[in-house]
Design a protein around this motif. Sequence first.
Motif, mmCIF file in Angstrom:
data_model
loop_
_atom_site.group_PDB
_atom_site.id
_atom_site.type_symbol
_atom_site.label_atom_id
_atom_site.label_comp_id
_atom_site.label_asym_id
_atom_site.label_seq_id
_atom_site.Cartn_x
_atom_site.Cartn_y
_atom_site.Cartn_z
ATOM 1 N N ASN A 25 0.809 -1.219 0.000
ATOM 2 C CA ASN A 25 0.000 0.000 0.000
ATOM 3 C C ASN A 25 0.840 1.266 0.000
ATOM 4 O O ASN A 25 0.383 2.318 -0.442
ATOM 5 C CB ASN A 25 -0.977 -0.002 1.175
ATOM 6 C CG ASN A 25 -2.113 -0.979 0.957
ATOM 7 O OD1 ASN A 25 -2.533 -1.206 -0.176
ATOM 8 N ND2 ASN A 25 -2.593 -1.591 2.015
ATOM 9 N N GLU A 51 -2.659 -0.364 -9.172
ATOM 10 C CA GLU A 51 -2.992 -1.781 -9.099
ATOM 11 C C GLU A 51 -2.128 -2.609 -10.044
ATOM 12 O O GLU A 51 -1.620 -3.672 -9.663
ATOM 13 C CB GLU A 51 -4.469 -1.995 -9.417
ATOM 14 C CG GLU A 51 -4.889 -3.456 -9.347
ATOM 15 C CD GLU A 51 -6.360 -3.637 -9.619
ATOM 16 O OE1 GLU A 51 -7.136 -3.602 -8.642
ATOM 17 O OE2 GLU A 51 -6.731 -3.819 -10.802
ATOM 18 N N GLN A 54 1.232 -2.951 -8.504
ATOM 19 C CA GLN A 54 1.230 -3.928 -7.416
ATOM 20 C C GLN A 54 1.205 -5.359 -7.951
ATOM 21 O O GLN A 54 1.925 -6.231 -7.450
ATOM 22 C CB GLN A 54 0.028 -3.684 -6.500
ATOM 23 C CG GLN A 54 0.138 -2.417 -5.683
ATOM 24 C CD GLN A 54 -1.125 -2.126 -4.897
ATOM 25 O OE1 GLN A 54 -2.238 -2.452 -5.318
ATOM 26 N NE2 GLN A 54 -0.964 -1.501 -3.742
ATOM 27 N N SER A 110 1.294 -10.683 3.685
ATOM 28 C CA SER A 110 0.123 -11.409 4.194
ATOM 29 C C SER A 110 -0.521 -10.657 5.350
ATOM 30 O O SER A 110 -1.750 -10.621 5.468
ATOM 31 C CB SER A 110 0.504 -12.833 4.618
ATOM 32 O OG SER A 110 1.393 -12.819 5.707
ATOM 33 N N GLU A 112 -0.611 -7.506 5.626
ATOM 34 C CA GLU A 112 -1.251 -6.345 4.998
ATOM 35 C C GLU A 112 -2.565 -6.728 4.308
ATOM 36 O O GLU A 112 -3.513 -5.953 4.286
ATOM 37 C CB GLU A 112 -0.266 -5.765 3.974
ATOM 38 C CG GLU A 112 -0.609 -4.441 3.407
ATOM 39 C CD GLU A 112 0.500 -3.919 2.485
ATOM 40 O OE1 GLU A 112 0.270 -2.845 1.913
ATOM 41 O OE2 GLU A 112 1.548 -4.560 2.344
ATOM 42 N N LEU A 113 -2.613 -7.936 3.731
ATOM 43 C CA LEU A 113 -3.761 -8.324 2.914
ATOM 44 C C LEU A 113 -4.698 -9.338 3.570
ATOM 45 O O LEU A 113 -5.725 -9.666 2.989
ATOM 46 C CB LEU A 113 -3.265 -8.918 1.583
ATOM 47 C CG LEU A 113 -2.507 -7.972 0.651
ATOM 48 C CD1 LEU A 113 -2.082 -8.710 -0.608
ATOM 49 C CD2 LEU A 113 -3.353 -6.766 0.290
ATOM 50 N N ASP A 114 -4.372 -9.820 4.784
ATOM 51 C CA ASP A 114 -5.173 -10.916 5.324
ATOM 52 C C ASP A 114 -6.641 -10.556 5.510
ATOM 53 O O ASP A 114 -7.512 -11.396 5.329
ATOM 54 C CB ASP A 114 -4.567 -11.495 6.608
ATOM 55 C CG ASP A 114 -4.401 -10.481 7.731
ATOM 56 O OD1 ASP A 114 -4.769 -9.310 7.543
ATOM 57 O OD2 ASP A 114 -3.904 -10.862 8.795
ATOM 58 N N ASP A 115 -6.952 -9.324 5.828
ATOM 59 C CA ASP A 115 -8.348 -8.924 5.991
ATOM 60 C C ASP A 115 -8.844 -8.016 4.860
ATOM 61 O O ASP A 115 -9.930 -7.444 4.958
ATOM 62 C CB ASP A 115 -8.536 -8.202 7.331
ATOM 63 C CG ASP A 115 -8.381 -9.151 8.512
ATOM 64 O OD1 ASP A 115 -8.784 -10.321 8.379
ATOM 65 O OD2 ASP A 115 -7.832 -8.741 9.551
ATOM 66 N N ALA A 116 -8.053 -7.901 3.820
ATOM 67 C CA ALA A 116 -8.434 -7.035 2.697
ATOM 68 C C ALA A 116 -9.583 -7.664 1.908
ATOM 69 O O ALA A 116 -9.781 -8.880 1.908
ATOM 70 C CB ALA A 116 -7.238 -6.806 1.768
ATOM 71 N N GLU A 117 -10.337 -6.809 1.263
ATOM 72 C CA GLU A 117 -11.416 -7.281 0.398
ATOM 73 C C GLU A 117 -10.829 -8.058 -0.774
ATOM 74 O O GLU A 117 -9.738 -7.741 -1.256
ATOM 75 C CB GLU A 117 -12.209 -6.080 -0.150
ATOM 76 C CG GLU A 117 -13.030 -5.361 0.898
ATOM 77 C CD GLU A 117 -14.152 -6.204 1.455
ATOM 78 O OE1 GLU A 117 -14.807 -6.922 0.680
ATOM 79 O OE2 GLU A 117 -14.362 -6.157 2.681
ATOM 80 N N ARG A 122 -5.089 -9.001 -4.077
ATOM 81 C CA ARG A 122 -5.149 -10.051 -3.055
ATOM 82 C C ARG A 122 -5.171 -11.426 -3.703
ATOM 83 O O ARG A 122 -4.489 -12.357 -3.247
ATOM 84 C CB ARG A 122 -6.391 -9.858 -2.177
ATOM 85 C CG ARG A 122 -6.440 -10.769 -0.965
ATOM 86 C CD ARG A 122 -7.647 -10.410 -0.082
ATOM 87 N NE ARG A 122 -7.585 -11.056 1.212
ATOM 88 C CZ ARG A 122 -8.027 -12.285 1.457
ATOM 89 N NH1 ARG A 122 -8.575 -12.995 0.477
ATOM 90 N NH2 ARG A 122 -7.934 -12.801 2.673
ATOM 91 N N ASP A 123 -5.938 -11.585 -4.780
ATOM 92 C CA ASP A 123 -6.026 -12.880 -5.466
ATOM 93 C C ASP A 123 -4.670 -13.300 -6.038
ATOM 94 O O ASP A 123 -4.282 -14.468 -5.929
ATOM 95 C CB ASP A 123 -7.059 -12.824 -6.594
ATOM 96 C CG ASP A 123 -8.484 -12.673 -6.075
ATOM 97 O OD1 ASP A 123 -8.710 -12.834 -4.853
ATOM 98 O OD2 ASP A 123 -9.370 -12.364 -6.896
#
Length: 198
Positions: A25, A51, A54, A110, A112-117, A122-123
């Motif tokens: 981020n 995006e 990233q 992980s 950073e993205l574990d609770d991300a939409e 993330r995929d």
Amino acid sequence: MSKGEETRAAVLDLAARQVSVGGLNALTIGVLADQARLSKSGLFAHFKSKEQLQLAVIDRFAELFAERVIRPALKAPRGEARLRELFDRKLRWGSGDLALPGGCFFYGVSAELDDAEPGPVRDRFLQAFRDYIDTIATVFRTGITEGEFRPDADPEQYAFDIQGVLMAHHHASRLMGDPKADDRAWASFEALVRAARI
């Protein structure tokens, strides 16, 4: 490789180093352009959006991981020797001579993205992480086919267990500064291998 491809590769290597320290981020086209000494428009021409940048960085991390950890480990003899080499190289990827400045990308991102939409970033990250976990299970499975590990041993459970050891090592070595982190990780590895042997 064309000049444009060389520039893109150099920018992605710089971005990978930045993400290893500050996370996905914190990575922006503007900051990266400044550090790469490129114009924003020049960098934008390569990636089109934050995006896309990233996603490209995740792909670059996966390439670096394969180059520094997976492919060299797969040169070891099948079975326990290969599993041992994979574990050793993964430890060094997180905090040793194979590491980026911020340590293991998988563990940093992980968090950073574990609770991300759900979404493309993330995929893509989850696919890279799953590929890494699958590699551990596959290498363990070769130990079964080579007759070194019990036929009833569960490769997915072993991958889960060894991943727990590696995550504990990451926190012990990087966050806690435990000088015995490597020794403790190796002791856990040896216990898991002993439990799996025939």
